[in-house]
Design an enzyme around this catalytic site. Structure first.
Site, PDB file in Angstrom:
ATOM      1  N   ASP A  20       0.812  -1.226   0.000  1.00  0.00           N
ATOM      2  CA  ASP A  20       0.000   0.000   0.000  1.00  0.00           C
ATOM      3  C   ASP A  20       0.842   1.272   0.000  1.00  0.00           C
ATOM      4  OD1 ASP A  20      -2.271  -1.684   0.273  1.00  0.00           O
ATOM      5  OD2 ASP A  20      -1.896  -1.777   2.420  1.00  0.00           O
ATOM      6  N   LYS A  23       2.185   2.338  -5.108  1.00  0.00           N
ATOM      7  CA  LYS A  23       2.981   2.001  -6.297  1.00  0.00           C
ATOM      8  C   LYS A  23       2.234   2.247  -7.599  1.00  0.00           C
ATOM      9  CE  LYS A  23       3.240  -2.198  -4.585  1.00  0.00           C
ATOM     10  NZ  LYS A  23       2.834  -2.063  -3.195  1.00  0.00           N
ATOM     11  N   GLY A  47      -4.097  -4.369  -4.412  1.00  0.00           N
ATOM     12  CA  GLY A  47      -5.096  -3.348  -4.743  1.00  0.00           C
ATOM     13  C   GLY A  47      -4.358  -2.088  -5.108  1.00  0.00           C
ATOM     14  N   HIS A  48      -4.237  -1.820  -6.391  1.00  0.00           N
ATOM     15  CA  HIS A  48      -3.524  -0.620  -6.814  1.00  0.00           C
ATOM     16  C   HIS A  48      -4.535   0.443  -7.218  1.00  0.00           C
ATOM     17  CE1 HIS A  48       0.314  -3.153  -7.746  1.00  0.00           C
ATOM     18  NE2 HIS A  48       0.138  -2.910  -6.479  1.00  0.00           N
ATOM     19  N   GLN A 222       2.110  -6.009  -3.217  1.00  0.00           N
ATOM     20  CA  GLN A 222       2.381  -6.084  -1.775  1.00  0.00           C
ATOM     21  C   GLN A 222       3.668  -5.291  -1.475  1.00  0.00           C
ATOM     22  OE1 GLN A 222       1.531  -9.464  -3.298  1.00  0.00           O
ATOM     23  NE2 GLN A 222      -0.472  -8.575  -3.019  1.00  0.00           N
ATOM     24  N   LYS A 329       3.153  10.279  -0.590  1.00  0.00           N
ATOM     25  CA  LYS A 329       2.176  10.813   0.378  1.00  0.00           C
ATOM     26  C   LYS A 329       2.827  11.747   1.402  1.00  0.00           C
ATOM     27  CE  LYS A 329      -1.659   8.333   1.073  1.00  0.00           C
ATOM     28  NZ  LYS A 329      -2.632   7.259   1.372  1.00  0.00           N
ATOM     29  N   ASP A 331       2.566  14.874   1.464  1.00  0.00           N
ATOM     30  CA  ASP A 331       1.593  15.928   1.811  1.00  0.00           C
ATOM     31  C   ASP A 331       0.812  15.598   3.088  1.00  0.00           C
ATOM     32  OD1 ASP A 331       0.662  13.846   0.011  1.00  0.00           O
ATOM     33  OD2 ASP A 331      -1.294  14.840   0.050  1.00  0.00           O
TER      34      ASP A 331
HETATM   35  P1  IMP Z   1      -2.638 -12.774   1.680  1.00  0.00           P
HETATM   36  O1  IMP Z   1      -1.690 -12.190   0.680  1.00  0.00           O
HETATM   37  O2  IMP Z   1      -4.085 -12.543   1.329  1.00  0.00           O
HETATM   38  O3  IMP Z   1      -2.331 -14.212   1.956  1.00  0.00           O
HETATM   39  O4  IMP Z   1      -2.423 -12.001   3.073  1.00  0.00           O
HETATM   40  C1  IMP Z   1      -1.227 -12.125   3.824  1.00  0.00           C
HETATM   41  C2  IMP Z   1      -0.859 -10.777   4.444  1.00  0.00           C
HETATM   42  O5  IMP Z   1      -0.457  -9.879   3.416  1.00  0.00           O
HETATM   43  C3  IMP Z   1      -1.993 -10.088   5.199  1.00  0.00           C
HETATM   44  O6  IMP Z   1      -1.470  -9.366   6.291  1.00  0.00           O
HETATM   45  C4  IMP Z   1      -2.553  -9.121   4.165  1.00  0.00           C
HETATM   46  O7  IMP Z   1      -3.206  -8.026   4.761  1.00  0.00           O
HETATM   47  C5  IMP Z   1      -1.268  -8.704   3.489  1.00  0.00           C
HETATM   48  N1  IMP Z   1      -1.474  -8.238   2.116  1.00  0.00           N
HETATM   49  C6  IMP Z   1      -1.746  -8.979   1.027  1.00  0.00           C
HETATM   50  N2  IMP Z   1      -1.842  -8.194  -0.058  1.00  0.00           N
HETATM   51  C7  IMP Z   1      -1.621  -6.941   0.343  1.00  0.00           C
HETATM   52  C8  IMP Z   1      -1.554  -5.680  -0.335  1.00  0.00           C
HETATM   53  O8  IMP Z   1      -1.705  -5.568  -1.553  1.00  0.00           O
HETATM   54  N3  IMP Z   1      -1.300  -4.595   0.453  1.00  0.00           N
HETATM   55  C9  IMP Z   1      -1.072  -4.695   1.786  1.00  0.00           C
HETATM   56  N4  IMP Z   1      -1.117  -5.846   2.445  1.00  0.00           N
HETATM   57  C10 IMP Z   1      -1.389  -6.959   1.735  1.00  0.00           C
END
Ligand code: IMP
Length: 455
Positions: A20, A23, A47-48, A222, A329, A331
């Site tokens: 998060d 990117k 989630g971009h 991630q 971020k 700002d």
């Molecule tokens: P999983 O990838 O769904 O197996 O989750 C494993 C861990 O990675 C958890 O703490 C999720 O919240 C975190 N996580 C997975 N994808 C993201 C992302 O895109 N952004 C932030 N945290 C993520």
């Protein structure tokens, strides 16, 4: 606004924290100078969020270069793909961008997330919650490594797909799941025909493109601290999120990547459980969350917020071999009287620690040792030129650079494409440099007791 042209033919951009970092916006900005954007790991757990002409777009599977004309977007071998969600994302995007097999290439080697894997992920979260996205990521990678996964090349092949389903019936609960989630399984099977035209030997294509001198940008999902090997295990995702992950995903020479760009927020956030030494669960954390709109793009969960952790950032710079950092971020930090950054940890038995611990439990027991810097009141969101930056911002940026030994090339000062202040290859403006020297002499940057030797 276009990003600055990438200086190198093959570059990689990834998150230097727990995901998060923002990117997506930077990939979208850098992509115009590339021929190809390649996502190399993860799945729709990502989630971009992109804001394009004021409109919000959230991408989960598709690379953030998808909005660029004449761009090939690749989902490579290291990814896990939920076909239903892929098709849903493509159809959501259709009014803005019609994505066909000429633009999107999906690896025949990627692994498939089935309704069964999502079911297992939810079940495991009930037994031992680590706060996953419940998208089936972990169980799909588990099956891949156990050599019982469903590969894309078999998924799109009717009889091979059916054979895989048959083989899984020996697993306790699988046959029941086929019945309980009959509807999901039906759409799953139907998706195969629609996904098939996108599937190719993408790894061969990427190597070929690089050899032909085409410009390729690898897109991480991630963040480095969620890496399966190098992250805060077991509170991690199940893929290799670090720079090395791109190498294994494609099967290419490590030296093929010429530039690694790490993205970090100017503060820190984390979703899900796991150690987070600089977390602020009081008013400061709430203020960061409110101003930074810190809610998960995939799960909508509120993110945990805190100060920037320079020990962790330095570790991420080292693990990835970052050539530059984008500080995003920035700002959001306006109007804080003072800003803290962790420069070491204090552990109850080990004492002061300056290196990111290999063990998550040790990190959990650590308290941050902070250096405190002056805040600034100015709204940074309208600034386009580094010469307009308040002096306190320069102090903050230079402090980070010096500590982590990596230059900051860009500052992010808002959600839109245009919200970017380039610092690349330019030194601090002279009057500000002079003032920084004076500040350092006056001791205007305070370290907490045990961090007084911080740079
Ligand atoms: P999983 O990838 O769904 O197996 O989750 C494993 C861990 O990675 C958890 O703490 C999720 O919240 C975190 N996580 C997975 N994808 C993201 C992302 O895109 N952004 C932030 N945290 C993520």
């Amino acid at each position: 606004m276009r990003g600055p042209p990438l200086k190198d033919q093959v570059a990689l951009i990834l998150g230097a924290q727990w995901g998060d970092e923002g990117k997506g916006k930077w990939i979208d900005m850098l992509a115009p100078s590339c021929d190809m954007v390649v996502r190399f790991q993860g799945g729709d757990n990502a989630g971009h969020t992109l804001f394009i002409e004021g409109k919000k777009h959230v991408l989960h599977l598709l690379p953030s270069g998808i909005f660029q004309k004449d761009m090939t977007c690749v989902l490579a071998a290291g990814m896990v793909i939920n076909p239903n969600r892929l098709l849903a994302e493509l159809s959501e995007l259709k009014p803005v961008q019609d994505v066909g097999p000429g633009k999107l290439w999906i690896s025949a080697r990627s692994q498939i997330i089935t309704p069964w894997h999502i079911h297992l992920d939810k079940l495991k979260e009930k037994e031992q919650a680590i706060g996953t996205t419940k998208r089936g990521i972990g169980p799909t990678y588990t099956d891949k490594v156990a050599r019982s996964g469903l590969r894309m090349s078999h998924f799109i092949h009717e009889s091979k797909r059916q054979a895989w389903v048959e083989s899984m019936k020996t697993q306790p609960g699988f046959a029941e799941n086929l019945e309980e989630q009959a509807e999901e399984w039906q759409t799953f099977h139907e998706a195969a025909r629609l996904v098939a035209p996108f599937v190719r030997d993408t790894e061969h294509e990427v190597r070929k493109a690089i050899a032909a001198g085409r410009s390729v940008l690898f897109e991480g999902a991630q963040g480095s601290l969620l890496d399966i090997d190098h992250g805060t295990y077991p509170y991690v995702t199940s893929s290799s999120t670090i720079a090395g992950g791109a190498i294994t995903s494609i099967g290419m020479a490590p030296k093929a990547i010429q530039r690694v760009i790490g993205v970090t927020k100017a503060y820190a956030t984390r979703v899900g459980a796991g150690p987070f030494p600089t977390e602020e669960d009081g008013p400061i954390g709430q203020e960061l969350a409110r101003k930074g709109k810190e809610f998960g793009a995939t799960t909508k969960r509120p993110r945990r917020c805190g100060w920037l952790d320079l020990v962790a950032l330095k570790y991420a710079v080292e693990v990835n071999g970052c050539d530059e950092l984008i500080l995003n971020k920035l700002d959001i930090l306006s109007e804080f009287d003072e800003i803290k950054v962790a420069t070491a940890y204090q552990h109850p038995t080990l004492g002061k620690i300056e290196q990111f611990p290999s063990d998550g439990d040790t990190l959990q027991e650590c308290k941050p040792v902070y250096a405190t810097l002056s805040g600034w009141d100015e709204d940074l969101s309208q600034i386009t030129d580094k010469n307009q930056l308040p002096e306190a911002v320069w102090v903050y940026v230079r402090f980070i650079e010096e500590f982590v030994q990596c230059p900051v090339s860009m500052l992010g000062n808002g959600p839109e494409r245009g919200h970017a202040i380039p610092l690349i290859e330019e030194s601090t403006p002279q009057p500000i440099a002079q003032s920084l020297r004076e500040k350092a002499q006056r001791g205007a940057i305070r370290g907490s007791e045990s961090a007084s030797s911080a740079p």
